[in-house]
Design a protein around this motif. Structure first.
Motif, short mmCIF file in Angstrom:
data_model
loop_
_atom_site.label_atom_id
_atom_site.label_comp_id
_atom_site.label_asym_id
_atom_site.label_seq_id
_atom_site.Cartn_x
_atom_site.Cartn_y
_atom_site.Cartn_z
N PRO A 150 -7.35 -18.04 30.58
CA PRO A 150 -8.37 -17.80 29.55
C PRO A 150 -9.74 -18.34 29.97
CG PRO A 150 -6.94 -19.61 28.91
CD PRO A 150 -6.35 -19.03 30.16
N ASP A 151 -10.78 -17.64 29.52
CA ASP A 151 -12.14 -18.11 29.77
C ASP A 151 -12.92 -18.34 28.48
OD1 ASP A 151 -12.62 -15.55 28.89
OD2 ASP A 151 -13.34 -14.78 30.81
N SER A 152 -12.21 -18.26 27.36
CA SER A 152 -12.83 -18.52 26.06
C SER A 152 -11.73 -18.86 25.06
CB SER A 152 -13.61 -17.28 25.57
OG SER A 152 -12.73 -16.18 25.38
N PRO A 153 -12.06 -19.51 23.95
CA PRO A 153 -11.05 -19.85 22.94
C PRO A 153 -10.73 -18.63 22.07
CG PRO A 153 -13.19 -20.69 22.28
CD PRO A 153 -13.38 -20.09 23.64
N GLU A 154 -9.86 -17.77 22.56
CA GLU A 154 -9.58 -16.48 21.93
C GLU A 154 -8.49 -16.63 20.86
OE1 GLU A 154 -9.83 -13.18 20.52
OE2 GLU A 154 -11.06 -13.29 22.34
N THR A 155 -8.81 -16.23 19.64
CA THR A 155 -7.83 -16.28 18.55
C THR A 155 -7.13 -14.95 18.33
OG1 THR A 155 -9.54 -15.73 16.92
CG2 THR A 155 -9.16 -18.07 17.39
N GLY A 156 -7.55 -13.92 19.06
CA GLY A 156 -6.96 -12.59 18.86
C GLY A 156 -5.80 -12.29 19.78
N PHE A 157 -5.45 -13.20 20.70
CA PHE A 157 -4.36 -12.99 21.64
C PHE A 157 -3.23 -13.99 21.38
CE2 PHE A 157 -7.86 -11.83 24.89
CZ PHE A 157 -7.94 -10.55 24.38
N GLY A 158 -2.00 -13.57 21.71
CA GLY A 158 -0.92 -14.52 21.82
C GLY A 158 -1.04 -15.26 23.14
N TYR A 159 -0.37 -16.43 23.23
CA TYR A 159 -0.44 -17.27 24.44
C TYR A 159 0.95 -17.48 25.01
CZ TYR A 159 -5.35 -18.58 23.69
OH TYR A 159 -6.72 -18.56 23.54
N ILE A 160 0.99 -17.76 26.31
CA ILE A 160 2.21 -18.13 27.02
C ILE A 160 2.04 -19.58 27.48
CG2 ILE A 160 3.66 -17.69 29.03
CD1 ILE A 160 2.57 -14.78 28.94
N PHE A 175 6.42 -18.90 24.01
CA PHE A 175 5.35 -17.99 23.60
C PHE A 175 4.74 -18.53 22.31
CE2 PHE A 175 7.92 -15.50 26.39
CZ PHE A 175 7.07 -14.56 26.97
N VAL A 176 3.42 -18.38 22.19
CA VAL A 176 2.71 -18.90 21.04
C VAL A 176 1.98 -17.75 20.34
CG1 VAL A 176 0.96 -20.54 20.24
CG2 VAL A 176 2.36 -21.08 22.26
N GLU A 177 2.13 -17.67 19.02
CA GLU A 177 1.44 -16.64 18.25
C GLU A 177 -0.08 -16.88 18.30
OE1 GLU A 177 2.65 -13.96 16.78
OE2 GLU A 177 4.67 -14.43 17.44
N LYS A 178 -0.83 -15.90 17.81
CA LYS A 178 -2.29 -16.03 17.80
C LYS A 178 -2.69 -17.33 17.11
CE LYS A 178 -2.82 -11.01 17.64
NZ LYS A 178 -3.26 -9.84 16.86
N PRO A 179 -3.43 -18.21 17.80
CA PRO A 179 -3.69 -19.55 17.28
C PRO A 179 -4.94 -19.61 16.41
CG PRO A 179 -4.56 -19.38 19.49
CD PRO A 179 -3.95 -18.03 19.17
N SER A 180 -5.11 -20.75 15.76
CA SER A 180 -6.37 -21.04 15.08
C SER A 180 -7.45 -21.30 16.13
CB SER A 180 -6.22 -22.27 14.18
OG SER A 180 -5.97 -23.43 14.99
N GLU A 181 -8.69 -21.35 15.70
CA GLU A 181 -9.77 -21.58 16.66
C GLU A 181 -9.67 -22.98 17.27
OE1 GLU A 181 -14.65 -21.27 17.05
OE2 GLU A 181 -13.61 -20.41 15.31
N ASP A 182 -9.28 -23.96 16.49
CA ASP A 182 -9.13 -25.32 17.03
C ASP A 182 -8.04 -25.36 18.10
OD1 ASP A 182 -11.12 -26.27 15.43
OD2 ASP A 182 -9.77 -27.03 13.86
N LYS A 183 -6.91 -24.71 17.83
CA LYS A 183 -5.84 -24.67 18.82
C LYS A 183 -6.28 -23.91 20.07
CE LYS A 183 -2.11 -26.87 17.59
NZ LYS A 183 -1.53 -27.92 18.48
N ALA A 184 -7.00 -22.81 19.87
CA ALA A 184 -7.46 -22.02 21.01
C ALA A 184 -8.38 -22.84 21.90
CB ALA A 184 -8.17 -20.76 20.52
#
Length: 477
Positions: A150-160, A175-184
């Motif tokens: 990642p190159d930005s705190p993206e809240t629209g994607f899921g994470y691995i 796997f992590v669901e789409k996070p809050s902005e703080d989590k991102a």
């Protein structure tokens, strides 16, 4: 053997008014004139080795997909295989049907490289290296996913969440669901967290075994569907059409939920490849070069005292005066004006259009058909005027209309016309008249595009007033 599998089913609702049901996001042309699907075909052909490109898509998009594959000039070296869905059932059934095809055709050890049709990858060399690493892990019976650094705190994607290193990648911890902005923002600072790209690589047999273990109802339903499919082949394409009644019974579930999040065999290859899912007009904007005021434009645009804005215009000059942080998308029949911070909310416009059954939800004024295109130039009470373009060697169906007559005027090229019991040739600057109730057919016998103007007159001018008798594209019942 590595067989690329292209999943082409995204509606692209956040990219309205350019992306619509009749011509969705994968067929959108970028500033260089290439569609996202064409770019995906070119990328897949470069890394695949097996002589085939498999596309899983809706049956309504077969002819457009085939045309994009032909534009990629791959037919001489890569056979196009199309698995056609009657309805969308999410990614797990789509991948399962592709895996069943590959396992039956090439064996269970043949590998699939699963790609989305509507993603953009700028760094092709890094992508090629990542595919090589993924193939190595797949050979060890891993289900491999690609995780974007990642190159930005993206809240629209899921994470691995990646774990220990293995081969050319890392084990997957979760796997992590789409996070809050703080989590991102936390994930951005942690090298263990990657964007879930939705691209995969694995052996056909390993995927089917894991699907059987974790979502057996999906595999059983897909196997029932596969047993009823029939093959149709040409020199360059092979087509399998899924039976509607059987495929409708397949569970609607993503490949992540069905397999990847449940399997213990999952690995991830971290990638920094200039990846984008082109998920909104903000992503399209970011691809264009900014001017000194951070404005970007596609088409003929004049900015006056404006900053931080993006304008895309297909047909006409757009002047923007005193605006800031706007997205303006101008098409021939619809205009979108949005605050750039609300780019994700364009899908709400589509939801309202769907509730109203509005025509701008489905089709552009220019509509693609297997034989070419037609554009509605003007319409009113009891009349409609179209511009029709027919590809060389193509022909419309032998058909009849109950409620309208048609006047055809050839603008360029030569038309071969069946009009009732007559077969005639109509040259440039000549015309013919088709009365209501007459069987008729239009064909382009030449080597150049046929362009003509059609004037329809009648009480009802809907596209469903067509009775087809013969059709080379299989559209007759």
């Amino acid at each position: 053997m590595l067989i690329p599998v292209i999943l082409s089913g995204g509606a692209g609702t956040r990219l309205w008014p350019v992306s619509r049901e009749g011509r969705p996001k994968p067929f959108m042309k970028l500033a260089d004139g290439e569609s996202l699907l064409l770019k995906t075909y070119l990328r897949a052909a470069h890394v695949g080795y097996g002589g085939e490109l498999v596309t899983v898509t809706n049956r309504d998009y077969f002819f457009m997909s085939r045309d994009e594959l032909a534009r990629a000039r791959l037919c001489d070296g890569h056979q196009g295989v199309f698995l056609l869905e009657p309805v969308g059932r999410n990614t797990a059934p789509a991948v399962a049907m592709a895996a069943l095809y590959v396992a039956n055709k090439h064996g269970r050890d043949a590998k699939l490289l699963v790609l989305a049709a509507d993603h953009l990858i700028k760094n092709e060399q890094s992508f090629d290296k990542a595919v090589t690493d993924a193939v190595g892990l797949a050979a060890q019976d891993y289900l491999v996913t690609f995780g974007v650094v990642p190159d930005s705190p993206e809240t629209g994607f899921g994470y691995i969440e990646a774990g220990q290193a293995i081969g050319g990648g890392r084990a997957v911890k979760g796997f992590v669901e789409k996070p809050s902005e703080d989590k991102a923002r936390e994930y951005l600072l942690d090298d263990d967290f990657l964007w879930n790209s939705g691209m995969f690589c694995f052996k056909a047999g390993v995927f089917l075994d894991e699907l059987s273990a974790h979502a057996p109802e999906v595999l059983k339903a897909c196997e029932a569907c596969w047993s009823e499919m029939r093959e149709k082949s040409s020199l360059t394409d092979t087509m399998f059409e899924m039976p509607a009644e059987t495929f409708n019974a397949v569970p609607d579930i993503s490949v992540d939920y069905a397999v990847m999040e449940r399997s213990a065999r999952v690995a991830v290859v971290p990638v920094d490849i200039g990846w984008s899912d082109i998920g909104s007009w903000s992503a399209i904007r970011d691809m264009a070069e900014p001017d000194d005021e951070n404005n970007r434009a596609i088409g003929e645009v004049i900015f006056v005292d404006s900053i931080n804005s993006y304008v895309q215009s297909e047909d006409r000059l757009v002047a923007a005066v005193g605006i800031d942080n706007l997205l303006i998308i101008d098409t021939s029949d619809a205009l979108l004006v949005a605050n750039a911070d609300r780019a994700q909310d364009v899908k709400q416009v589509v939801a309202r259009l769907k509730a109203q059954n509005h025509g701008a939800l489905k089709l552009h004024p220019t509509v693609t058909r297997p034989w070419g295109t037609y554009t509605v130039l003007e319409e009113g009470q009891r009349f409609k005027i179209k511009r029709i373009e027919v590809k060389p060697g193509a022909s419309l169906s032998l058909q009849m209309h109950h409620h309208r007559s048609e006047h055809w005027i050839v603008v360029s090229g030569m038309a071969k016309v069946i009009n009732g019991n007559q077969e005639i040739f109509v040259a440039t600057n000549e015309s013919t008249y088709i009365p209501a109730g007459h069987k008729h057919r239009l064909e382009n016998p030449g080597i150049m595009d046929l362009v003509m103007i059609e004037v329809q007159i009648g009480e009802y001018l809907g596209e469903d007033d067509i009775v087809r008798f013969l059709d080379i594209y299989g559209r007759c019942q």
